[in-house]
Design a protein around this motif. Structure first.
Motif, PDB file in Angstrom:
ATOM      1  N   GLU A   2       0.812  -1.218   0.000  1.00  0.00           N
ATOM      2  CA  GLU A   2       0.000   0.000   0.000  1.00  0.00           C
ATOM      3  C   GLU A   2       0.852   1.278   0.000  1.00  0.00           C
ATOM      4  O   GLU A   2       0.320   2.380  -0.098  1.00  0.00           O
ATOM      5  CB  GLU A   2      -0.921   0.015   1.233  1.00  0.00           C
ATOM      6  CG  GLU A   2      -2.002  -1.052   1.167  1.00  0.00           C
ATOM      7  CD  GLU A   2      -2.813  -1.125   2.442  1.00  0.00           C
ATOM      8  OE1 GLU A   2      -2.662  -0.230   3.309  1.00  0.00           O
ATOM      9  OE2 GLU A   2      -3.570  -2.089   2.592  1.00  0.00           O
ATOM     10  N   TYR A   3       2.144   1.137   0.150  1.00  0.00           N
ATOM     11  CA  TYR A   3       3.018   2.315   0.159  1.00  0.00           C
ATOM     12  C   TYR A   3       3.037   2.985  -1.208  1.00  0.00           C
ATOM     13  O   TYR A   3       2.898   2.320  -2.239  1.00  0.00           O
ATOM     14  CB  TYR A   3       4.442   1.916   0.552  1.00  0.00           C
ATOM     15  CG  TYR A   3       4.623   1.719   2.042  1.00  0.00           C
ATOM     16  CD1 TYR A   3       5.062   2.755   2.853  1.00  0.00           C
ATOM     17  CD2 TYR A   3       4.335   0.497   2.634  1.00  0.00           C
ATOM     18  CE1 TYR A   3       5.219   2.580   4.214  1.00  0.00           C
ATOM     19  CE2 TYR A   3       4.486   0.313   4.007  1.00  0.00           C
ATOM     20  CZ  TYR A   3       4.929   1.362   4.790  1.00  0.00           C
ATOM     21  OH  TYR A   3       5.077   1.188   6.128  1.00  0.00           O
ATOM     22  N   GLN A   4       3.213   4.289  -1.220  1.00  0.00           N
ATOM     23  CA  GLN A   4       3.345   5.047  -2.461  1.00  0.00           C
ATOM     24  C   GLN A   4       4.824   5.231  -2.775  1.00  0.00           C
ATOM     25  O   GLN A   4       5.576   5.760  -1.953  1.00  0.00           O
ATOM     26  CB  GLN A   4       2.695   6.435  -2.298  1.00  0.00           C
ATOM     27  CG  GLN A   4       1.219   6.389  -1.966  1.00  0.00           C
ATOM     28  CD  GLN A   4       0.400   5.740  -3.074  1.00  0.00           C
ATOM     29  OE1 GLN A   4       0.567   6.058  -4.244  1.00  0.00           O
ATOM     30  NE2 GLN A   4      -0.465   4.807  -2.698  1.00  0.00           N
ATOM     31  N   ILE A   5       5.229   4.803  -3.981  1.00  0.00           N
ATOM     32  CA  ILE A   5       6.635   4.938  -4.375  1.00  0.00           C
ATOM     33  C   ILE A   5       6.833   6.311  -5.020  1.00  0.00           C
ATOM     34  O   ILE A   5       6.082   6.691  -5.925  1.00  0.00           O
ATOM     35  CB  ILE A   5       7.030   3.830  -5.372  1.00  0.00           C
ATOM     36  CG1 ILE A   5       6.591   2.442  -4.874  1.00  0.00           C
ATOM     37  CG2 ILE A   5       8.540   3.865  -5.638  1.00  0.00           C
ATOM     38  CD1 ILE A   5       7.200   1.984  -3.594  1.00  0.00           C
ATOM     39  N   HIS A   6       7.854   7.033  -4.561  1.00  0.00           N
ATOM     40  CA  HIS A   6       8.157   8.361  -5.114  1.00  0.00           C
ATOM     41  C   HIS A   6       8.967   8.235  -6.397  1.00  0.00           C
ATOM     42  O   HIS A   6       8.641   8.832  -7.420  1.00  0.00           O
ATOM     43  CB  HIS A   6       8.913   9.166  -4.053  1.00  0.00           C
ATOM     44  CG  HIS A   6       9.460  10.483  -4.526  1.00  0.00           C
ATOM     45  ND1 HIS A   6      10.652  10.602  -5.209  1.00  0.00           N
ATOM     46  CD2 HIS A   6       8.978  11.741  -4.409  1.00  0.00           C
ATOM     47  CE1 HIS A   6      10.880  11.868  -5.486  1.00  0.00           C
ATOM     48  NE2 HIS A   6       9.873  12.583  -5.020  1.00  0.00           N
ATOM     49  N   SER A   7      10.026   7.423  -6.361  1.00  0.00           N
ATOM     50  CA  SER A   7      10.886   7.242  -7.534  1.00  0.00           C
ATOM     51  C   SER A   7      11.791   6.038  -7.322  1.00  0.00           C
ATOM     52  O   SER A   7      11.990   5.590  -6.192  1.00  0.00           O
ATOM     53  CB  SER A   7      11.736   8.499  -7.771  1.00  0.00           C
ATOM     54  OG  SER A   7      12.372   8.892  -6.559  1.00  0.00           O
ATOM     55  N   LEU A   8      12.303   5.538  -8.431  1.00  0.00           N
ATOM     56  CA  LEU A   8      13.128   4.329  -8.380  1.00  0.00           C
ATOM     57  C   LEU A   8      14.431   4.576  -9.131  1.00  0.00           C
ATOM     58  O   LEU A   8      14.412   5.003 -10.296  1.00  0.00           O
ATOM     59  CB  LEU A   8      12.363   3.175  -9.047  1.00  0.00           C
ATOM     60  CG  LEU A   8      13.056   1.814  -9.117  1.00  0.00           C
ATOM     61  CD1 LEU A   8      13.228   1.230  -7.719  1.00  0.00           C
ATOM     62  CD2 LEU A   8      12.246   0.853  -9.983  1.00  0.00           C
TER      63      LEU A   8
ATOM     64  N   PRO B 140       5.115  -0.540 -12.908  1.00  0.00           N
ATOM     65  CA  PRO B 140       3.969   0.303 -13.220  1.00  0.00           C
ATOM     66  C   PRO B 140       4.386   1.443 -14.159  1.00  0.00           C
ATOM     67  O   PRO B 140       5.433   2.058 -13.950  1.00  0.00           O
ATOM     68  CB  PRO B 140       3.551   0.860 -11.853  1.00  0.00           C
ATOM     69  CG  PRO B 140       4.141  -0.077 -10.843  1.00  0.00           C
ATOM     70  CD  PRO B 140       5.367  -0.643 -11.458  1.00  0.00           C
ATOM     71  N   GLN B 141       3.563   1.730 -15.174  1.00  0.00           N
ATOM     72  CA  GLN B 141       3.925   2.758 -16.164  1.00  0.00           C
ATOM     73  C   GLN B 141       4.150   4.132 -15.538  1.00  0.00           C
ATOM     74  O   GLN B 141       4.995   4.887 -15.980  1.00  0.00           O
ATOM     75  CB  GLN B 141       2.822   2.848 -17.225  1.00  0.00           C
ATOM     76  CG  GLN B 141       2.903   1.717 -18.229  1.00  0.00           C
ATOM     77  CD  GLN B 141       2.243   2.090 -19.542  1.00  0.00           C
ATOM     78  OE1 GLN B 141       1.337   2.915 -19.560  1.00  0.00           O
ATOM     79  NE2 GLN B 141       2.710   1.525 -20.637  1.00  0.00           N
ATOM     80  N   LYS B 142       3.347   4.428 -14.527  1.00  0.00           N
ATOM     81  CA  LYS B 142       3.434   5.762 -13.917  1.00  0.00           C
ATOM     82  C   LYS B 142       4.684   5.957 -13.065  1.00  0.00           C
ATOM     83  O   LYS B 142       4.995   7.076 -12.656  1.00  0.00           O
ATOM     84  CB  LYS B 142       2.217   6.003 -13.023  1.00  0.00           C
ATOM     85  CG  LYS B 142       0.939   6.317 -13.773  1.00  0.00           C
ATOM     86  CD  LYS B 142      -0.164   6.630 -12.781  1.00  0.00           C
ATOM     87  CE  LYS B 142      -1.500   6.848 -13.480  1.00  0.00           C
ATOM     88  NZ  LYS B 142      -2.609   6.921 -12.514  1.00  0.00           N
TER      89      LYS B 142
END
Lengths: 251, 251
Positions: free
Chosen positions: B40-46, B60-62
């Motif tokens: 459920e965590y929101q990823i900021h960037s990878l 995920p595309q976004k």
């Protein structure tokens, strides 16, 4: 005053090769050193700062004590927060197995445990639960590695550690052998009896194929949640605790 | 290409102050990052190296993905053996207690646990044994400290962690409270019932006086050998395992 040769000797003992060559290992910290002083281990020499020396109480007259400055101490310490007390201790001479004792106990067998912190925690935990012998595969991390010594919090001074090929040991022991494996019987439904061998496997790969074949009882810690695995020191704890529970309160 | 500002932001997240300021924390390693991606965590960037990117499968595309070189990656990694995968993840917004769920469970309460490795191991172990909520005193080490995240082996993605004054929480919960204390009843003879609060104390000092007064049941892990104490993650394991055992096989 600390000579360059002394600094070089002591820092070399961070490495297994030089521990073997000199027959010595390092114990640091007031409490740990006191535990080794009152054990069967032979102390080679003790390095302390003047301040830390006062925390050590009366020391044996024969003990070679070297008082050094805080900045000298930092050159020999392997800790991030040095306590000012460091002993060089003689490695134990390799002993024959005390079969009379081993046969009456539950004994831990470690199949290639790699992490020093894990081995140290296992030694400390084994002592708490009354398991006096730990038999390590030849590929298990060295118990005299300073990080292991540190993590045992003094328990290494009292627990017997052997390094030997495990398959041979299991054959010679002729004792019931329990292995921490997936898809085994629930640990809570396993009867560990009065004595046996408890085999714990490597952090990444578990118990090796060769040793798995010698295991009489595959034992599993039932998983309730979704974690993929347990840390090996944690898994060992569950085994030690369950064996202690069964001995205290036969179900 | 990694800008100086990016490097500075990411390395600052090693410190709690900057995690709070930016509302972000670091997750490293292929497996851990995949666990957070499916949570459920929101990823900021990878951030990944080209080589490590291939191990991540379809993303995920976004998702904002930045491919960087191995030498750039070393500038942002906090690991001694970087795996080439690092995510910035949004800190969870502080949630209200899910009392309906809490009241039906055994919940772990941690009273000023200090060591990141201990907290990480406790989170991983709690998940294995099906304990979904951990309530930490305000003085407990931050669960989003990179060393804690690493030691949870992905379990942090699924376990709910709350920071709150423990005494207040215990008062509001009105649930049976069990504390890991010396001179209590043997854990093997304690009936943990269907739900309750399990309090574990600080590494050096145990449970604080204030919290000890709120404990209904003092519970002790019986000592068989001579070790002076148990590591707190090890002690927590014994509690989690015994609670799981009792739920599986009422004695």
């Amino acid at each position: 005053m600390l000579s360059k040769a002394q600094i070089s000797l002591i820092t070399s003992l961070q490495h297994k090769k030089f521990r073997k060559q000199h027959g010595l290992f390092i114990v640091e910290g007031v409490k740990s050193v006191l535990e080794f002083l009152s054990s069967e281990y032979q102390i080679h020499s003790l390095y302390t700062t003047a301040e830390a020396r006062t925390k050590m109480g009366n020391l044996p007259q024969k003990l070679k004590c070297i008082t050094i400055t805080t900045s000298e101490f930092q050159k020999i310490s392997g800790l991030s927060n040095p306590q000012g007390v460091l002993a060089l201790v003689h490695l134990p001479t390799s002993e024959n197995f005390d079969w009379a004792s081993l046969k009456q106990q539950h004994n831990l067998l470690l199949d290639d445990i790699q992490d020093p912190g894990n081995l140290g925690t296992i030694i400390r935990t084994a002592e708490w639960f009354g398991i006096p012998h730990i038999i390590c595969s030849m590929g298990t991390v060295d118990a005299y590695n300073p990080k292991v010594v540190q993590a045992t919090m003094g328990s290494l001074a009292r627990i017997k550690i052997y390094y030997t090929p495990l398959a041979d040991f299991i054959n010679r022991a002729e004792m019931p052998t329990y292995g921490a494996l997936l898809d085994g019987k629930s640990i809570y439904e396993t009867n560990f009896g009065n004595a046996g061998l408890i085999v714990m496997g490597n952090e990444g790969n578990g118990i090796s194929k060769e040793i798995e074949e010698t295991v009489d009882h595959a034992v599993t810690i039932p998983r309730v949640g979704n974690a993929e695995s347990l840390n090996v020191a944690v898994a060992t704890t569950v085994f030690c605790s369950e064996i202690a529970r069964q001995k205290m309160k036969p179900s």
